[in-house]
Scaffold this motif. Structure first.
Motif, mmCIF file in Angstrom:
data_model
loop_
_atom_site.group_PDB
_atom_site.id
_atom_site.type_symbol
_atom_site.label_atom_id
_atom_site.label_comp_id
_atom_site.label_asym_id
_atom_site.label_seq_id
_atom_site.Cartn_x
_atom_site.Cartn_y
_atom_site.Cartn_z
ATOM 1 N N LEU A 523 0.836 -1.211 0.000
ATOM 2 C CA LEU A 523 0.000 0.000 0.000
ATOM 3 C C LEU A 523 0.862 1.250 0.000
ATOM 4 N N GLU A 524 2.003 1.217 0.684
ATOM 5 C CA GLU A 524 2.896 2.381 0.707
ATOM 6 C C GLU A 524 3.431 2.682 -0.688
ATOM 7 N N ARG A 525 3.810 1.635 -1.437
ATOM 8 C CA ARG A 525 4.329 1.855 -2.794
ATOM 9 C C ARG A 525 3.211 2.342 -3.714
ATOM 10 N N LEU A 526 2.043 1.777 -3.602
ATOM 11 C CA LEU A 526 0.942 2.151 -4.501
ATOM 12 C C LEU A 526 0.452 3.561 -4.220
ATOM 13 N N THR A 527 0.542 4.005 -2.975
ATOM 14 C CA THR A 527 0.105 5.364 -2.639
ATOM 15 C C THR A 527 1.013 6.391 -3.322
ATOM 16 N N GLY A 528 2.276 6.032 -3.597
ATOM 17 C CA GLY A 528 3.200 6.947 -4.251
ATOM 18 C C GLY A 528 2.966 7.098 -5.742
ATOM 19 N N LEU A 529 2.097 6.282 -6.323
ATOM 20 C CA LEU A 529 1.785 6.372 -7.751
ATOM 21 C C LEU A 529 0.782 7.488 -8.013
ATOM 22 N N PRO A 530 0.801 8.056 -9.246
ATOM 23 C CA PRO A 530 -0.287 8.967 -9.618
ATOM 24 C C PRO A 530 -1.614 8.212 -9.540
ATOM 25 N N LEU A 553 -3.936 -7.034 -5.397
ATOM 26 C CA LEU A 553 -4.874 -5.916 -5.470
ATOM 27 C C LEU A 553 -6.270 -6.333 -4.986
ATOM 28 N N GLU A 554 -6.698 -7.548 -5.334
ATOM 29 C CA GLU A 554 -8.002 -8.034 -4.848
ATOM 30 C C GLU A 554 -7.993 -8.145 -3.324
ATOM 31 N N PHE A 555 -6.877 -8.599 -2.777
ATOM 32 C CA PHE A 555 -6.745 -8.715 -1.322
ATOM 33 C C PHE A 555 -6.872 -7.343 -0.675
ATOM 34 N N LEU A 556 -6.201 -6.319 -1.265
ATOM 35 C CA LEU A 556 -6.276 -4.968 -0.724
ATOM 36 C C LEU A 556 -7.666 -4.384 -0.883
ATOM 37 N N HIS A 557 -8.359 -4.731 -1.993
ATOM 38 C CA HIS A 557 -9.742 -4.273 -2.176
ATOM 39 C C HIS A 557 -10.639 -4.832 -1.080
ATOM 40 N N ARG A 558 -10.484 -6.135 -0.788
ATOM 41 C CA ARG A 558 -11.344 -6.753 0.233
ATOM 42 C C ARG A 558 -11.128 -6.127 1.607
ATOM 43 N N ARG A 559 -9.905 -5.681 1.850
ATOM 44 C CA ARG A 559 -9.604 -5.028 3.128
ATOM 45 C C ARG A 559 -10.071 -3.577 3.166
ATOM 46 N N GLY A 560 -10.435 -3.050 2.035
ATOM 47 C CA GLY A 560 -10.828 -1.651 1.973
ATOM 48 C C GLY A 560 -9.668 -0.692 1.859
ATOM 49 N N SER A 561 -8.463 -1.233 1.579
ATOM 50 C CA SER A 561 -7.285 -0.368 1.472
ATOM 51 C C SER A 561 -7.221 0.322 0.117
ATOM 52 N N THR A 562 -7.779 -0.310 -0.919
ATOM 53 C CA THR A 562 -7.833 0.271 -2.254
ATOM 54 C C THR A 562 -9.241 0.065 -2.801
ATOM 55 N N ARG A 564 -11.522 0.003 -6.800
ATOM 56 C CA ARG A 564 -11.494 0.018 -8.254
ATOM 57 C C ARG A 564 -12.380 1.163 -8.748
ATOM 58 N N THR A 565 -11.840 1.939 -9.724
ATOM 59 C CA THR A 565 -12.606 3.069 -10.263
ATOM 60 C C THR A 565 -13.513 2.584 -11.389
ATOM 61 N N ALA A 566 -14.368 3.497 -11.863
ATOM 62 C CA ALA A 566 -15.360 3.126 -12.878
ATOM 63 C C ALA A 566 -14.699 2.705 -14.193
ATOM 64 N N ASP A 567 -13.502 3.236 -14.480
ATOM 65 C CA ASP A 567 -12.843 2.884 -15.740
ATOM 66 C C ASP A 567 -11.918 1.675 -15.603
ATOM 67 N N GLY A 568 -11.993 0.949 -14.446
ATOM 68 C CA GLY A 568 -11.230 -0.278 -14.285
ATOM 69 C C GLY A 568 -9.858 -0.076 -13.686
ATOM 70 N N ARG A 569 -9.508 1.177 -13.383
ATOM 71 C CA ARG A 569 -8.220 1.404 -12.743
ATOM 72 C C ARG A 569 -8.376 1.292 -11.214
ATOM 73 N N HIS A 570 -7.306 1.575 -10.497
ATOM 74 C CA HIS A 570 -7.295 1.394 -9.043
ATOM 75 C C HIS A 570 -6.801 2.670 -8.390
ATOM 76 N N THR A 571 -7.203 2.843 -7.106
ATOM 77 C CA THR A 571 -6.739 4.007 -6.358
ATOM 78 C C THR A 571 -6.638 3.644 -4.884
ATOM 79 N N THR A 572 -5.664 4.275 -4.206
ATOM 80 C CA THR A 572 -5.573 4.091 -2.760
ATOM 81 C C THR A 572 -6.433 5.113 -2.028
ATOM 82 N N ASP A 573 -6.997 6.059 -2.767
ATOM 83 C CA ASP A 573 -7.920 7.028 -2.179
ATOM 84 C C ASP A 573 -9.279 6.342 -2.070
#
Length: 576
Positions: A523-530, A553-562, A564-573
């Protein structure tokens, strides 16, 4: 209030005496008044010189109506034995006295009636010679016709009542029903003698194992909101059909009695070997056919024709209707006796019963039953501490040793996953509740996540394989080893599961393992991405392959850490 039953031979003036004392007519039926004899139970009451109230249960004296007599005398604490001066001691005098003795009625007043017709002396001496088992018994000679001795009798009744033990108002209610009838506009009404406890209007009770509610109460003809023992009481039941109630039923406090048709008893009277195979069991107002199985010289097992609400220590009476006699009384020793199916079980049970007296004995019951619920003991009439299951100390020590042995055996059979499930150990020990396993644990055994921790650790071979995986992940935390690498190390699904349970590896998907601290590092590395970012960008930031990046990424989604956006991308926000 004191409640006293009359007793004595037919036509010795019991009802006449009650009528003279109370000014009330105890004989309720026209047939009784026409025949000049009591057939069923009668009730009347009066105030004594002390201001106390005495209520009389007037019972029939004729031999044919002994069951009715027992229904009236069974629930009361005291009796007035009436013997006519002009006739003296008679067969039903003896039978009624035997019944009172068998029922455990120890408080007795001897009344020699019809003293205007004969010298009461001979009848008095003959009666007192038969009352030795009751200790000192006061005697009063009276004439209901002339009134002679009635004031002395009222004073004697005051003394009799004041000598009665105080009732236990905290005891559960058990009201043996002696009458049931319908009142228009009110419904079903039952009456009985409340020997212990307290009845209140709107109380919830049980009748023949069915829930009922009290609509209203009366005692001695007056409405009451509360009636304390000992008392004659009429109970108006809500929603109960008259046809559903009969003499011998009982209103009881819910959950405080065992309804049983099998009980072990001590017989006071004839030797058990001389009892007929079939008798009638009388307790309270109930009269139930019973089969007798002798166990010892004075102990037996009774099989009743229908269940009754009973306690340990209850006093009852056995009647032999074929020979028109009372073989003796009984003390209830066990209302939930063990089966006698194995060879020698009856002899062993006889020895066990020889040491029991019907008194509540918590330690003894725990020793005999080994494991019993506190509610079960209270229903048996034994005060029990707290709630839940109670264990005999010796049995608990045996179970602890067995548990430790079973845990070791499980660990030997499952070296990769040596910590057994609590439920499995509960079944192996034959325990009715898994919470008992926790009570039996001793260090170093512990319970964690539904399993018993043995503290034995993983087998050396497995530990070395896991250390190899951890070393590789320490160098490259997101380069999960391939399946062939895991297989070469001997790490299959079971082994990986054991490593995960031990907190050494984290399974994010089948066959994909990382170090336990991998998610926050990712999560720390992914937060540094645009933000947002693509799967390809995540894979490159983590330095891993699509095989690992997708389930991570699926694991992080289930935890609520990330997310998925409407266009299929991902965000840590994760804030929408």
């Amino acid at each position: 209030m004191w409640v006293v039953a009359t007793a004595g031979h037919v036509d010795h003036g019991k009802s006449t005496l009650v009528r003279a004392l109370t000014g009330m007519e105890p004989d309720r039926w026209a047939e009784e008044r026409r025949r000049g004899m009591t057939i069923d139970l009668g009730f009347a009451w009066t105030r004594l010189p002390s201001g106390a109230t005495v209520a009389f249960v007037d019972v029939p004296g004729h031999e044919r109506f002994v069951p009715n007599m027992l229904a009236g005398a069974g629930p009361v604490p005291a009796a007035m034995l009436v013997v006519a001066a002009d006739e003296g001691w008679k067969p039903q005098s003896a039978e009624h006295l035997a019944a009172l003795e068998a029922l455990g009625v120890r408080h007795l007043l001897l009344v020699v009636s019809r003293a205007d017709l004969a010298d009461p002396g001979p009848a008095t001496r003959a009666a007192r010679a038969r009352l030795t088992a009751f200790g000192p018994v006061e005697t009063v000679a009276v004439s209901a016709v002339t009134g002679a001795g009635l004031d002395d009798l009222r004073a004697a009744l005051d003394r009799l009542g004041s000598a009665l033990p105080a009732p236990d108002l905290d005891a559960p209610v058990r009201l043996w029903i002696d009458r049931a009838f319908t009142i228009r506009g009110s419904g079903t009404v039952v009456t009985g003698t409340l020997g212990a406890g307290r009845l209140t209007a709107d109380a919830d009770l049980e009748l023949d194992a069915s829930a009922v509610r009290v609509r209203a109460l009366q005692s001695l003809g007056a409405p009451e909101s509360t009636v304390d023992a000992v008392a004659r009481v009429a109970v108006n039941l809500r929603g109960v059909e008259r046809a559903a109630v009969t003499r011998g039923d009982a209103l009881v406090t819910p959950g405080r009695f065992v309804r049983t048709d099998l009980l072990d008893v001590r017989v006071h009277g004839d030797p058990v070997a001389d009892l007929p195979a079939s008798v009638v069991f009388h307790i309270g107002s109930a009269a139930v056919a019973a089969r007798v199985r002798p166990l010892g010289h004075d102990t037996a097992r009774l099989r009743l024709a229908r269940p009754l609400p009973l306690h340990l220590g209850d006093r009852a009476l056995l009647r032999d209707p074929g020979r028109h006699r009372i073989p003796g009384g009984v003390t209830v020793l066990d209302v939930s006796p063990p089966p006698l199916t194995r060879r020698g079980a009856a002899a062993a049970r006889s020895l066990e019963l020889s040491k029991m007296d019907g008194a509540p004995d918590l330690a003894g019951e725990l020793h005999r039953r080994r494991l019993v619920h506190a509610d079960t003991l209270r229903r048996m009439g034994i005060p029990a501490p707290g709630e839940g299951w109670l264990l005999d100390p010796d049995h608990a020590a045996s179970l602890r040793a067995r548990l430790a042995s079973e845990v070791r055996a499980y660990a030997a059979q499952h070296p990769v996953d040596p910590d057994p499930p609590v439920d499995a150990m509960s079944r192996r020990l034959g325990l009715p509740d898994r919470s008992l396993v926790e009570r039996l644990l001793t260090p170093p055994l512990t319970i964690r996540n539904g399993r018993i921790g043995t503290g034995t650790g993983l087998p050396p071979r497995l530990s070395r394989a896991i250390d190899a995986v951890r070393a590789g992940l320490a160098a490259n935390p997101f380069a999960a080893p391939e399946s062939d690498r895991l297989a070469a190390l001997g790490l299959g699904p079971k082994e990986l599961g054991a490593a995960a349970k031990a907190g050494l590896l984290l399974r994010i998907a089948d066959g994909i393992v990382l170090l336990p601290d991998a998610p926050p590092a990712a999560l720390e590395r992914l937060t540094g991405l645009p933000q947002p970012f693509t799967l390809s960008e995540a894979r490159q930031a983590l330095g891993t392959t699509r095989r690992v990046a997708v389930p991570l990424l699926e694991f992080l989604h289930r935890r609520g850490s990330t997310r998925r956006t409407a266009d299929g991308r991902h965000t840590t926000d994760t804030v929408s």
